[in-house]
Design a protein around this motif. Structure first.
Motif, mmCIF file in Angstrom:
data_model
loop_
_atom_site.group_PDB
_atom_site.id
_atom_site.type_symbol
_atom_site.label_atom_id
_atom_site.label_comp_id
_atom_site.label_asym_id
_atom_site.label_seq_id
_atom_site.Cartn_x
_atom_site.Cartn_y
_atom_site.Cartn_z
ATOM 1 N N CYS B 191 63.152 31.846 36.797
ATOM 2 C CA CYS B 191 64.047 32.690 37.573
ATOM 3 C C CYS B 191 64.557 33.867 36.731
ATOM 4 O O CYS B 191 64.558 35.011 37.187
ATOM 5 N N PHE B 192 64.955 33.589 35.497
ATOM 6 C CA PHE B 192 65.379 34.670 34.604
ATOM 7 C C PHE B 192 64.267 35.698 34.439
ATOM 8 O O PHE B 192 64.495 36.900 34.446
ATOM 9 N N ALA B 193 63.031 35.193 34.269
ATOM 10 C CA ALA B 193 61.907 36.086 34.000
ATOM 11 C C ALA B 193 61.626 36.992 35.195
ATOM 12 O O ALA B 193 60.960 38.004 35.064
ATOM 13 N N LEU B 194 62.120 36.617 36.380
ATOM 14 C CA LEU B 194 61.935 37.477 37.548
ATOM 15 C C LEU B 194 63.063 38.495 37.659
ATOM 16 O O LEU B 194 63.161 39.225 38.637
ATOM 17 N N GLY B 195 63.939 38.520 36.678
ATOM 18 C CA GLY B 195 65.020 39.484 36.725
ATOM 19 C C GLY B 195 66.238 38.975 37.468
ATOM 20 O O GLY B 195 66.930 39.736 38.131
ATOM 21 N N ALA B 196 66.504 37.666 37.355
ATOM 22 C CA ALA B 196 67.702 37.128 37.984
ATOM 23 C C ALA B 196 68.800 37.001 36.938
ATOM 24 O O ALA B 196 68.511 36.757 35.773
ATOM 25 N N ASP B 197 70.058 37.164 37.366
ATOM 26 C CA ASP B 197 71.130 36.860 36.436
ATOM 27 C C ASP B 197 71.499 35.382 36.625
ATOM 28 O O ASP B 197 70.895 34.672 37.421
#
Lengths: 284, 305
Positions: B191-197
């Motif tokens: 999820c982080f790698a998709l640009g999520a905070d």
């Protein structure tokens, strides 16, 4: 164009000169017309007190695939995880040095890592589709996080899945959970999910290590195609894989970049004895 | 037919396992004894439970009726009912849930997803685990001092619910943390790698995946709270309430208090009432536990469909 790296090496400049440090400047071009999309400069990384990267300088050429090889624990995963600032997500992890994306140092305080990760996508070692989401939702997950909607989501889902060579296998089950897919299909779903963000760079951290040879071959074909449209950096412990998919290869050993060069040259005429020892299987 | 160079089947079939070297484990005694002890450890509590349940059913079942459930307490055992206690318990559970769930789940999310691992968070973690084991009467004393007196809630539903919420908080936090921990780290990374905070990661990925576990933990904690008597008595819940609570400030009684009250009466009729009350309470707890299982199965199926 094959040489050991040291920071003062004049010949490294041939591959791609370091971009200017100020933001927004024009990316540097090489003699061959290649642009270095990313540039890693004196990168050091720690887990707690352990230094896993000890000053790495490396170009990532645009529209090419760059492989990072080396024995287990040499820091190759950490290196790519520093490119999209995923390293700092881990507790106790620390980074110094600079990583440029199109001339901008992504470690500058005003760079939001969230925005960076939208431009630099990542595929992990273990396929990790979101189990609570359908295949379609998985592909659109990154878009949803930005709270934006594509004009034509169906088209985006289809084109992303087609680029990941998965469309024909899943087009009838788009609303089922991705966890029913095989390991190779799940990994291609993760690639599609990353591609749907239309990233500039795609980082792959040993994307085939959990897959069987047939699924591996599919992903390798895919990387070969994707590298012309995106910029790919792939970590692999499989040297045959590096020689099959990568235009450039970097050999990392104990946190230090030993050698960087065109893949064929690095594998046929390694300049450093340690590289030769590794690729001929004498250690690693 | 496989022949040379492997030899024939007859050549390798002459041996018997008795020719194998001796092994002390061949004595079946310890294995059997251990198995018997484990079985006993299971059967003994089950028997006790069955006896308890059997006695309550035997005594209270004839007394169970719609009338018993819809009547107010009375001095005459045969006329007495549990309506105020039942309604009081229901209000109490609702209020407790409203207070304990957001606080407990929020604290768990903070500890698991946001807090670093410092000495302070370690201390907080140990304290929470310890609080989960503190006797409930201590919470009653705290509630009496804090909610009834200092905050002047009086002996109201609000004070009772706040006390029970305090009691449940550590349990809810522990259960929610356990559930959050079952979400693999790779999901957060994806999820982080998709640009999520972090908030998006928690909201979109971590919470949906841990929801069955969190819900189960909450319901089990509530099922325990519905049987709590000591803290409610300590804060001064009434035992004879001939009216229904009409606001969070009204005095109240609850099922276990009603049962406790009836048991302490000398008349045999009240003992029968208590048994019937126990059956109602047990039925509610069984329903809640059943709901927990149903929710878990349902969400797990949804996750893998």
């Amino acid at each position: 164009m094959n040489h050991t790296i040291d920071k003062n090496s004049p010949r490294l400049e041939h591959v791609a000169p370091p971009p200017p440090t100020s933001a927004g400047s024009v990316p540097a071009r090489t003699d061959a017309g290649l642009t270095s999309k990313m540039w890693v400069e004196d990168l050091r990384a720690w887990f707690g007190a352990t230094e896993v990267l000890k000053g790495v300088t490396l170009p990532i050429a645009e529209h090419r695939a760059t492989a990072i090889i080396g024995p287990s624990g040499c820091g190759k995963s950490t290196l790519v995880r520093c490119l999209n600032r995923m390293h700092e997500v881990v507790r106790g992890a620390r980074v110094t040095g600079r990583v440029f994306l199109d001339g901008v140092d992504v470690y500058r305080p005003e760079v939001n890592p969230v925005r960076l990760r939208q431009r630099v996508g990542m595929v992990f070692q273990k396929p990790n589709p979101f189990p609570a989401m359908s295949i379609r939702q998985n592909v659109l997950a990154g878009l949803r996080l930005q709270k934006s909607r594509a004009d034509d989501e169906d088209a985006l889902v289809e084109s992303s899945l087609r680029q990941a060579a998965l469309w024909d296998e899943v087009k009838d089950v788009l609303d089922r959970s991705g966890s029913h897919l095989s390991g190779g299909q799940q990994q291609r779903l993760c690639i599609a999910r990353a591609l749907a963000m239309k990233p500039d760079v795609l980082l792959m951290d040993e994307p085939c290590s959990a897959l069987d040879p047939i699924a591996t071959a599919k992903i390798e074909d895919l990387i070969h195609e994707l590298r012309t449209r995106y910029t790919v950096a792939i970590v692999t412990h499989n040297m045959q894989q590096a020689s099959r998919v990568a235009d450039y290869t970097a050999f990392l050993y104990l946190g230090t970049l030993i050698e960087f060069g065109e893949t064929r040259q690095l594998f046929t005429k390694p300049a450093d004895p340690r590289t030769e020892a590794y690729i001929t299987g004498r250690f690693g | 037919m496989i022949e040379k160079p492997y030899g024939t089947a007859a050549a390798v079939q002459h041996a018997s396992p008795r020719d194998w070297p001796p092994d002390s484990r061949l004595n079946p005694g310890p294995e059997r004894a251990f198995r018997a002890i484990c079985a006993l450890a299971l059967v003994l509590p089950l028997l006790l439970l069955a006896t308890l349940l059997g006695r309550a059913l035997q005594e209270g079942w004839p007394r169970l009726s719609m009338e018993f459930i819809t009547a107010y307490p009375s001095r005459v055992p045969a006329n007495a009912g549990i309506l105020p206690a039942l309604v009081g318990s229901a209000f109490l559970m609702g209020l407790t849930a409203v207070m304990a769930i957001p606080l407990g789940v929020g604290a768990a999310i903070y500890l698991e997803e946001y807090a670093g691992s410092s000495r302070l968070t370690g201390l907080i973690e140990v304290s929470i685990s310890n609080l989960a084991g503190v006797p409930s009467i201590i919470y009653g004393l705290l509630g009496l001092e804090l909610f009834v007196r200092a905050m002047a809630f009086g002996r109201s539903l609000l004070a009772g619910a706040a006390t029970l919420a305090l009691l449940l908080l550590p349990m809810v936090i522990l259960a929610a943390r356990e559930a959050l921990r079952t979400v693999p780290h790779s999901m957060r990374e994806a999820c982080f790698a998709l640009g999520a905070d972090r908030w998006q990661t928690v909201r979109r990925v971590v919470l949906p995946m841990s929801l069955p576990g969190i819900l189960t933990g909450i319901i089990l904690a509530l099922a325990r709270a519905i049987g709590e008597t000591a803290p409610l008595i300590t804060i001064g819940a009434l035992t004879y309430v001939p009216f229904l609570p009409d606001s969070v400030h009204s005095p109240f009684t609850a099922l276990p208090i009603q049962i406790f009250n009836w048991i302490s009466r000398p008349q045999a009729g009240f003992r029968v009432n208590a048994a019937a009350g126990i059956i109602v309470l047990l039925a509610i707890m069984l329903l809640m536990n059943g709901a927990a299982i149903w929710l878990r199965v349902r969400f797990e199926r949804k996750l893998s469909s």
